[in-house]
Structure formats: C-alpha cells, structure tokens
Design an enzyme around this catalytic site. Sequence first.
Site, PDB file in Angstrom:
ATOM      1  CE1 TYR A 144     -18.754 -45.681  34.899  1.00 38.40           C
ATOM      2  CE2 TYR A 144     -17.304 -43.900  34.184  1.00 38.40           C
ATOM      3  CZ  TYR A 144     -18.561 -44.503  34.203  1.00 38.40           C
ATOM      4  OH  TYR A 144     -19.599 -43.931  33.513  1.00 38.40           O
ATOM      5  CG  ASP A 239     -10.303 -46.594  30.624  1.00 40.40           C
ATOM      6  OD1 ASP A 239      -9.983 -45.455  30.240  1.00 40.40           O
ATOM      7  OD2 ASP A 239     -11.420 -46.851  31.104  1.00 40.40           O
ATOM      8  CE  LYS A 267     -12.077 -38.335  32.846  1.00 41.16           C
ATOM      9  NZ  LYS A 267     -13.368 -37.654  33.006  1.00 41.16           N
TER      10      LYS A 267
END
Length: 419
Positions: A144, A239, A267
Amino acid sequence: MNISKSQKLYSQALQFMPGGVNSPVRAFKNVGKTPLFIEKAKGSRIYDADGNEYIDYVCSWGPNILGHAYPEVIEAVKKSCDKGLTFGACHKGEVELAQIIQKNIPSMEMLRLVNSGTEAVMSAVRAARGFTGRDKIVKFEGCYHGHSDGLLVKAGSGLLTNSIPDSAGVPEGFTENTLLAKYNNIDSVAELFEKYGSDIACVIVEPCAANMGVIPPKKGFLKFLRDITCQYNSLLIFDEVITGFRLSLGGAQKYYGIIPDMTALGKIVGGGMPLAAYGGKKEIMECVAPSGSVYQAGTLSGNPIAVSAGLATLKILQNNPDIYNELERKSYLIESAATDSGLNVNRVGSLLTVFFNNAEIQNYDNAKQSDTKKYAEFFGYLLENGIYTAPSQFEAMFVSAAHTDKDIAYTCDIIHNFK
C-alpha cells in the site's frame, strides 16, 4: 466491558461520516465490533470514552515510537503553538528537520516536506517520471502506497481488509501505466522489465511490507531490485512511510544495506503530527519546482507545529540509540510468546503480525489465505483483556519505547492463554 459511550458516539458518527469513520482502517467491521472512541492516551496506554484502559500496540499506526504524549515532544509542540499555527512561509525548523533527516538517511541528498505519506509517495513517483521521461511504474501486489489514483491496484491494507480489490472512482487510464509484480518474486519483476524495461520510470516497494501484514523481504530480493533498476536506468523508490526511523535510525535501507534512488517518509518523521517527506539524489530532486518542471506544492507543507514534533522525536531517537535494542528485545518476547502458543508470526524489528495461516507468509497470495474469522476472535480476546491491536489481519502490531517490561509480560501471558 462497558462501551456504551463509544456505541453512542459511533451511532452519531454514522450520520455524518462514511462508515462512521475518517479512515477505513479504524472501522471494526471485519472483527464484528463497534469502533472504540479514544478519549486520551499516555505512554503505552490509551483510554476510551467509557474510561476503559488498554495497552496500545497500534500506536496511531506507527508514529508513536516513543509512546503517547512523550513529554519533550509535547513541550516542543506547545512552544511552537505560542509562535503561531501556520505561516505559509519558510522557517528555521524546516531546515533543521531536513538536516537531521539527511544526516540519518544520506540517500536523501535533497528532500521536500509534505503533509502525508500518500502525498510523499505520489510526489516521489511524479518526480521519478519527470526525471526519467518515462510513464510506467512497477508496484507489488499487497503493498500500500497511499490512496492516489495510480497506486490503488491490489494495494493491501484497508482495501484488503474490506475485500475491495481496487477502488471505484479510479478511471482505467490512471492505472494503465501501473505494472503489478509479486512481492518477493524476482521472476515476476524480471518479466516486466523484459517486456517494458525502456518505459519503466521506477519500481516502488515497501522494503519490508507492512500493509498485508508484516512480510520481510527474502534474501536477495531488494538487491535484485537495486540491480535491475540500475540495468534499465530506472529508479528505485523505497516507501519507508512505516519503516523509516522504525527499523533503525537509517530506516529499512540501513537495516538491509540497500540504497534506493528515492525515499518516501511519514509517520515517525512527524512525531505524531501530519508530516511526511520525500527525497533522493540531488539531480532527481532538482527536477522539482521551483528548480525544475515537476510541480508539487502544499499550503501546510513544513507546518511549524508538525515540524517541531518531528524534530523533537528524531532528536530523541538520535540521542538514544539504545531505544532500538530495547524495541528489538521487547518485540522478540511477544513473537516468542505467540510462536510458543503455536501461532504463525512474522516480525522485523518492532513490527510484527500474527497470521492465522499455517503457510509461510511471503507475499499477497499467502496473506489473503489467512483465516480472518479466527483473527477476529484473537482481536476480541486481546481487547477484552485490555490489549488494543489493529482490527485487521493485514496490519502490524507496533511496539514502542513506552511499553514497559510489565506491559510486555502481561501481553505474553494473555497470548499464551489464547485458544
């Protein structure tokens, strides 16, 4: 357990928000429960609207590596708030944060601060296309990379949890240049490059997958991606929205010793505030406006409040490297408790997933064969015993520095007793 206030709030939320939530992964639909409404959090604990206390292994889906409401981070945010919430202009904190990111992740020779992991990945892919002059990208099933149109193809995470293979509302033309490979499968990547190599701008990958459950790269997989992208003059994008500053100060690229051309962070880099970053080799990033013709902008990019939280968090991690050894130790204890109980666990550092599946979980196909009903039982059992984990088989547990030995021991005991 009384959750009447959460139930009432949820019924109200359903009138205003799709599914009653602002992000699909917060829904408890697939575990057959009402989502909890959280009132406050401190250290390793969260407290719901009914006053129930839980040991938290969601950690806001990863950012809270230090735990909730870490005093130095909160103080930095308060001081920044006193100076103003947003400037829409340059400020010193942006430079300081960029410096500390670059110091710990040297492959990010230049970088741009943005507001979310989705934005960071979307912008990195655009920069890769602009730099190479090519259109096609390679992504992996079950990885994702945010909800931008071109990447919502077998994207794992909330899509996998809710059995949505793709997203409605994405025109076919937006994904026609997205090529799908299988994670940990070298041959599937080689076949795409043999057919489309001269048209492939980049390969984007979670260096350690964490959105179809935690799935580590097989030995040689990341090196192969590095080699084949170099062979075809394509770019390799990591990523690291989840793994950045999680697996090590230098992220997964330091942990595994493979250096990408570009990196997306999120994050932890924002310390619990909305902030992300993308960057890479200088010659690539100089293609980004205003230096080059690849356009990307953001009103709140480099927001001073978010920057202050990120800067405080990264300084603490940088000045206390033993945090990572402690995270490894604590996470290993949970992994051992689960495996001793006959459960199937994948773990890398402080990321782990208990799979209800007897197979070795190496890719999307393996992961989606998991028994989600059994996971729902496990989730409910932990919740009733005061342990808060992701309401999805296909997400990670996050261990934080705030989890005490007592927290870990209690968690291990509860897992041992699961039937």
